[in-house]
Design a protein around this motif. Structure first.
Motif, short mmCIF file in Angstrom:
data_model
loop_
_atom_site.label_atom_id
_atom_site.label_comp_id
_atom_site.label_asym_id
_atom_site.label_seq_id
_atom_site.Cartn_x
_atom_site.Cartn_y
_atom_site.Cartn_z
N LEU A 64 68.92 1.22 18.46
CA LEU A 64 68.29 1.30 19.78
C LEU A 64 69.19 2.02 20.77
CD1 LEU A 64 66.81 -2.32 20.11
CD2 LEU A 64 65.74 -0.27 19.15
N GLN A 65 68.55 2.53 21.81
CA GLN A 65 69.26 3.23 22.87
C GLN A 65 69.73 2.28 23.96
OE1 GLN A 65 70.21 6.31 23.03
NE2 GLN A 65 70.94 6.33 25.15
N LEU A 109 68.80 11.09 17.04
CA LEU A 109 68.74 9.75 16.45
C LEU A 109 68.36 9.81 14.97
CD1 LEU A 109 68.98 6.73 16.85
CD2 LEU A 109 66.61 6.68 17.64
N ASP A 110 67.48 10.72 14.60
CA ASP A 110 67.10 10.81 13.18
C ASP A 110 68.30 11.15 12.31
OD1 ASP A 110 64.50 10.20 13.78
OD2 ASP A 110 63.78 12.27 13.73
N ALA A 111 69.15 12.04 12.80
CA ALA A 111 70.35 12.39 12.03
C ALA A 111 71.30 11.21 11.95
CB ALA A 111 71.05 13.59 12.68
N ARG A 112 71.40 10.44 13.03
CA ARG A 112 72.26 9.25 13.02
C ARG A 112 71.74 8.21 12.04
NH1 ARG A 112 76.56 6.77 12.31
NH2 ARG A 112 76.77 4.74 13.32
N ALA A 136 73.00 -1.08 18.92
CA ALA A 136 73.11 0.21 19.58
C ALA A 136 73.29 1.32 18.55
CB ALA A 136 74.27 0.20 20.56
N ALA A 137 72.64 2.44 18.80
CA ALA A 137 72.68 3.55 17.84
C ALA A 137 74.06 4.14 17.70
CB ALA A 137 71.69 4.64 18.29
N ARG A 166 62.66 7.92 26.96
CA ARG A 166 63.51 7.47 25.85
C ARG A 166 63.81 8.62 24.91
NH1 ARG A 166 61.95 6.09 20.75
NH2 ARG A 166 63.47 4.87 19.51
N ALA A 167 62.81 9.45 24.62
CA ALA A 167 63.01 10.55 23.68
C ALA A 167 64.10 11.50 24.16
CB ALA A 167 61.70 11.30 23.48
N GLU A 168 64.19 11.71 25.46
CA GLU A 168 65.23 12.58 26.00
C GLU A 168 66.62 12.02 25.72
OE1 GLU A 168 64.45 12.84 30.14
OE2 GLU A 168 62.67 14.11 29.92
N ARG A 169 66.72 10.70 25.69
CA ARG A 169 68.01 10.05 25.54
C ARG A 169 68.35 9.72 24.08
NH1 ARG A 169 66.26 10.07 30.30
NH2 ARG A 169 67.57 9.67 32.13
N THR A 170 67.42 9.96 23.19
CA THR A 170 67.67 9.64 21.78
C THR A 170 67.68 10.88 20.91
OG1 THR A 170 65.29 9.17 21.46
CG2 THR A 170 66.73 7.30 21.94
#
Length: 385
Positions: free
Chosen positions: A211-212, A174-177, A229-230, A167-171
């Motif tokens: 979420l991813q 995300l923190d910036a979003r 969705a993010a 999941r981390a690879e695909r997100t």
């Protein structure tokens, strides 16, 4: 549990308008709405059960992700995910991933480890919050308890297979979003409009969990929290919040809702929609459809007031195979009543609509036809062009 909770945003990204600027007004009161935006590994794991189960609804978005991760799981676990999903639908538990999100939302959703712990001791870690929520459903809880040991085994296998790193690879980013969306949302006072249009009080905080793996769903869980969705834009997020916080728009066991249901169950068109539409959209009971469609009518007013509303005819033609005829009718009535200007108790409004005959089929269908831009005798099913 009301099956309507989970597909409100299935087509939320279609025809999303550019955000309309909100006019500065020195006299405008301070916003009642406090936005909180965050992520969740646990909710993403629950959402990923849909692609892992092989659901067509999910693989259109996550086929490559499922193909990459599923081989890491033991064959028996892969088979059991699909079996659990099918058993949930057969038992009327509903779409397993979304309904489980509601159940687990009363506990710690931060990680797969927290899901494993809750699955091992659900009576202690999940039941108190779930029973106290307006989502409580004893039948759903019984099914969940019977499935909890198998779910625990699934989550343990996902953890062993490296889901957190996957999941981390695909997100990435995300923190910036999260920070960006939090800033953008500050301009939108959804709660004040909720209170005005329903006559109820709301907690000022709305929590948005990005979420991813949750497409196509926007999912309302316990409290004033929803999942989305993010990569959905700010307009979609505002529309989701406007919708999800409304459920239920009126007490579904109250006199007004019961009176409306008694009338609507005599409407052949409405009952045809309930019984014959594709069950993948949810809303397979009249109670669930009334709950959903009155909320959709109100959220359409809120979206328009905030500059993010879609054209109603387009919205309800493109959503869930056009089944939300009641939403169009309620919206038309509320527009006729200038509800966005006056506001008030939506429960009292529904009771008056029943008493005045506005829910009689001929009147209801005529209003829906005007809003939906369809002939009154061909409101549903839609005829494909």
């Amino acid at each position: 549990m009301d099956r309507r909770l989970f597909l409100a945003a299935a087509l939320a990204g279609l025809a999303a308008p550019a955000l309309a600027p909100i006019r500065a007004n020195a006299q405008r009161p301070p916003s009642r709405t406090r936005w909180k935006v965050r992520a969740s590994e646990g909710f993403d794991a629950l959402a990923f059960l849909g692609p892992l189960a092989g659901g067509e609804l999910y693989l259109r978005y996550y086929q490559a992700d499922a193909d990459a991760f599923a081989p890491r799981l033991p064959a028996a676990v892969r088979a059991d995910i699909a079996a659990l999903w099918q058993e949930a639908e057969t038992a009327d538990f509903g779409l397993m991933g979304p309904v489980l999100s509601v159940l687990y939302s009363g506990g710690d959703d931060s990680s797969l480890a927290s899901l494993i712990a809750a699955s091992a001791d659900p009576e202690t870690l999940l039941l108190p919050a779930y029973r106290a929520s307006n989502n409580w459903d004893e039948k759903d809880w019984r099914w969940f308890l019977s499935a909890a040991p198998r779910l625990k085994a699934v989550f343990e296998a996902m953890a062993d297979a490296g889901f957190a790193a996957f999941r981390a690879e695909r997100t990435a980013g995300l923190d910036a979003r999260i920070a960006e969306l939090g800033r953008d949302l500050a301009a939108y006072d959804v709660i004040s409009l909720h209170e005005k249009l329903t006559g109820r009080s709301f907690d000022p905080q709305i929590e948005v969990v990005l979420l991813q793996f949750c497409k196509p769903h926007g999912i309302k869980v316990q409290g004033q929290t929803f999942l989305q969705a993010a990569d959905w834009n700010t307009a979609i997020t505002v529309r989701n919040a406007a919708h999800e916080m409304l459920h239920p728009p009126v007490p579904m066991d109250g006199a007004a809702a019961k009176a409306a249901l008694a009338l609507l169950e005599k409407d052949e068109l409405v009952m045809h929609i309930v019984r014959e539409h594709d069950p993948k959209w949810g809303y397979t009971t009249l109670d669930g459809l009334l709950n959903e469609d009155l909320a959709q009518a109100l959220d359409q007013l809120i979206g328009e007031a905030l500059g993010v509303g879609r054209n109603p005819a387009d919205r309800w033609r493109q959503s869930d195979d056009g089944i939300h005829v009641l939403a169009g009718a309620f919206y038309g009535m509320l527009r006729d009543d200038k509800w966005i200007e006056t506001g008030g108790s939506i429960e009292n409004w529904l009771a008056r609509a029943v008493d005045s005959g506005r829910l009689a089929p001929a009147r209801l269908h005529a209003i829906a036809a005007r809003v939906l831009e369809r002939p009154a005798d061909r409101l549903w099913p839609l005829i494909a062009p």
